[in-house]
Design a protein around this motif. Structure first.
Motif, mmCIF file in Angstrom:
data_model
loop_
_atom_site.group_PDB
_atom_site.id
_atom_site.type_symbol
_atom_site.label_atom_id
_atom_site.label_comp_id
_atom_site.label_asym_id
_atom_site.label_seq_id
_atom_site.Cartn_x
_atom_site.Cartn_y
_atom_site.Cartn_z
ATOM 1 N N GLN A 90 0.821 -1.199 0.000
ATOM 2 C CA GLN A 90 0.000 0.000 0.000
ATOM 3 C C GLN A 90 0.869 1.269 0.000
ATOM 4 O O GLN A 90 1.824 1.350 0.774
ATOM 5 C CB GLN A 90 -0.886 0.026 1.245
ATOM 6 N N HIS A 92 1.673 5.078 1.042
ATOM 7 C CA HIS A 92 1.321 5.887 2.209
ATOM 8 C C HIS A 92 1.987 7.252 2.106
ATOM 9 O O HIS A 92 3.182 7.349 1.819
ATOM 10 C CB HIS A 92 1.787 5.222 3.508
ATOM 11 N N ASP A 93 1.205 8.277 2.357
ATOM 12 C CA ASP A 93 1.711 9.648 2.455
ATOM 13 C C ASP A 93 2.091 9.883 3.910
ATOM 14 O O ASP A 93 1.231 10.083 4.774
ATOM 15 C CB ASP A 93 0.628 10.623 1.999
ATOM 16 N N LEU A 94 3.382 9.857 4.203
ATOM 17 C CA LEU A 94 3.849 9.994 5.579
ATOM 18 C C LEU A 94 3.639 11.401 6.126
ATOM 19 O O LEU A 94 3.761 11.619 7.338
ATOM 20 C CB LEU A 94 5.328 9.609 5.665
ATOM 21 N N ASP A 96 0.760 12.946 5.771
ATOM 22 C CA ASP A 96 -0.679 13.075 6.008
ATOM 23 C C ASP A 96 -0.977 12.957 7.502
ATOM 24 O O ASP A 96 -0.766 11.899 8.097
ATOM 25 C CB ASP A 96 -1.409 11.969 5.238
ATOM 26 N N LEU A 99 -3.174 9.973 8.628
ATOM 27 C CA LEU A 99 -2.730 8.590 8.434
ATOM 28 C C LEU A 99 -2.621 7.898 9.791
ATOM 29 O O LEU A 99 -1.902 8.351 10.677
ATOM 30 C CB LEU A 99 -1.363 8.574 7.730
ATOM 31 N N ALA A 103 -3.189 1.705 9.747
ATOM 32 C CA ALA A 103 -3.076 1.651 8.292
ATOM 33 C C ALA A 103 -1.621 1.603 7.854
ATOM 34 O O ALA A 103 -1.249 0.852 6.945
ATOM 35 C CB ALA A 103 -3.773 2.859 7.669
ATOM 36 N N LEU A 104 -0.797 2.397 8.520
ATOM 37 C CA LEU A 104 0.615 2.498 8.141
ATOM 38 C C LEU A 104 1.351 1.179 8.332
ATOM 39 O O LEU A 104 2.229 0.830 7.541
ATOM 40 C CB LEU A 104 1.286 3.605 8.957
ATOM 41 N N HIS A 149 5.994 3.452 -0.827
ATOM 42 C CA HIS A 149 5.584 2.276 -0.067
ATOM 43 C C HIS A 149 6.549 2.040 1.106
ATOM 44 O O HIS A 149 7.242 1.025 1.162
ATOM 45 C CB HIS A 149 5.558 1.036 -0.966
ATOM 46 N N THR A 151 6.372 1.264 4.331
ATOM 47 C CA THR A 151 6.305 0.115 5.228
ATOM 48 C C THR A 151 6.306 -1.209 4.469
ATOM 49 O O THR A 151 6.633 -2.247 5.045
ATOM 50 C CB THR A 151 5.068 0.208 6.148
#
Length: 261
Positions: A90, A92-94, A96, A99, A103-104, A149, A151
Motif C-alpha cells: 500500500q 502511504h503519504d507519511l 498526512d 494517516l 493503516a501504516l 511504499h 512500510t
C-alpha cells in the motif's frame, strides 16, 4: 529437494505468486493447501482446482493460525514444505496527519509478522520430517526502498533479514534437513499487487517465468533466488544505493502522488 510427493502449505494462495506456485506444485503430484483470509476466494479457487485443500486464516492475526495445529494432523500429517506468499503493498503519504498507525503498519503486520508467525508455528512440524523446506517471499524492494511504499519496503527488508537468521540458526543447530529459501521477486504486474497499468514498467517479469525460476531454485536448494530484475536491484544497492533510491523515488512518487504530498 524433490518437488513431488510433498505436503505443502502456501499462504496467500488464492492469487498471484501463491496461487501460481500452488497449481504448479499440485500438478507435480504434491498435496497442497492454500491459506487465505477470505472464504469466498478460497471457495472460488477450490472450484477451479478441486484437488487443492483450503484453510481460512489471516496471517496478520496470529491467533487465527492456531487451529492449524489440530487441522494439519488430519489433513497433512507429514507437512514438509511451507511457502509464505501472503502480502499486501500500500502507498502511504507519511506527511498526512490523518494517516493512522494501523493503516501504516498493515504491510508489516501481514508481510513480516505473518511470515514470522507461520514459520514459528510450523517449524516443529518441519523439523520432524526427513527433509523439509521453508520459502519466504521478500522483494527486490528489500534492497532499495520504494518511497511511496515505506512500510512495504520495511516489511520485505525484515523478511530478508529474518530468513537469513532462521537459515543460520538451523545450520548452527545442525538441522540442515530444513532448507530455507528466500524468493526475491521483481515487479510482477500480473499479480495485481500494485495498482495501475505496470506491464511496461522496468523489470516487469511474467508470472510464469517467475514460477519456473522459483521451482528450479527450490529443486536445487538455493538459499536465495534473485529473480529477474531483482538481481539488478541487489547490485545497485551494493554499488550506488543513495543514487538508486533517489532515481526510483523521482518517478514512483509522481506516479502514486501526482498532486504532491
Amino acid at each position: 529437494m524433490k518437488l513431488t510427493g510433498n505436503e505443502i502449505l502456501i499462504t496467500g494462495g488464492t492469487s498471484g505468486i501463491g496461487l501460481a506456485l500452488a497449481t504448479n506444485l499440485l500438478e507435480k503430484g504434491n498435496q497442497v493447501v492454500v491459506l487465505g483470509r477470505r472464504q469466498d476466494k478460497l471457495a472460488a479457487v477450490q472450484v477451479q482446482h478441486p484437488k487443492l485443500l483450503t484453510f481460512q486464516a489471516d496471517v496478520g492475526q496470529p491467533e487465527s493460525l492456531q487451529p492449524l495445529l489440530t487441522w494439519l494432523p488430519a489433513h497433512l500429517p507429514k507437512l514438509n514444505m511451507v511457502i509464505n506468499s501472503a502480502g499486501i503493498m500500500q502507498p502511504h503519504d507519511l506527511l498526512d496527519p490523518h494517516l493512522t498507525l494501523t493503516a501504516l503498519t498493515a504491510d508489516i503486520q501481514i508481510n513480516l509478522m505473518g511470515t514470522i508467525a507461520v514459520d514459528q508455528l510450523l517449524l516443529p512440524q518441519l523439523l520432524a520430517q526427513e527433509e523439509a523446506m521453508i520459502v519466504n517471499v521478500s522483494s527486490g524492494l528489500a534492497y532499495l526502498s520504494s518511497a511511496p511504499h515505506p512500510t512495504y519496503s520495511a516489511s520485505k527488508a525484515g523478511v530478508h533479514m529474518f530468513t537469513s537468521a532462521l537459515r543460520e540458526q538451523l545450520t548452527y543447530a545442525d538441522k540442515n534437513q530444513v532448507h530455507v529459501l528466500e524468493l526475491v521477486p521483481p515487479l510482477v504486474s500480473e499479480t495485481g499487487l500494485q495498482s495501475g497499468d505496470l506491464a511496461g514498467s522496468f523489470g516487469n517479469m511474467k508470472l510464469a517465468d517467475l514460477v519456473e525460476v522459483t521451482l528450479k531454485g527450490m529443486a536445487q536448494n538455493k538459499p536465495r533466488i534473485n529473480a529477474g530484475a531483482a538481481k539488478i536491484l541487489q547490485k545497485m544497492e551494493q554499488i550506488m544505493p543513495n543514487q538508486a533510491e533517489k532515481m526510483i523515488a523521482k518517478d514512483s512518487l509522481k506516479q502514486f502522488f501526482p498532486e504532491g504530498l
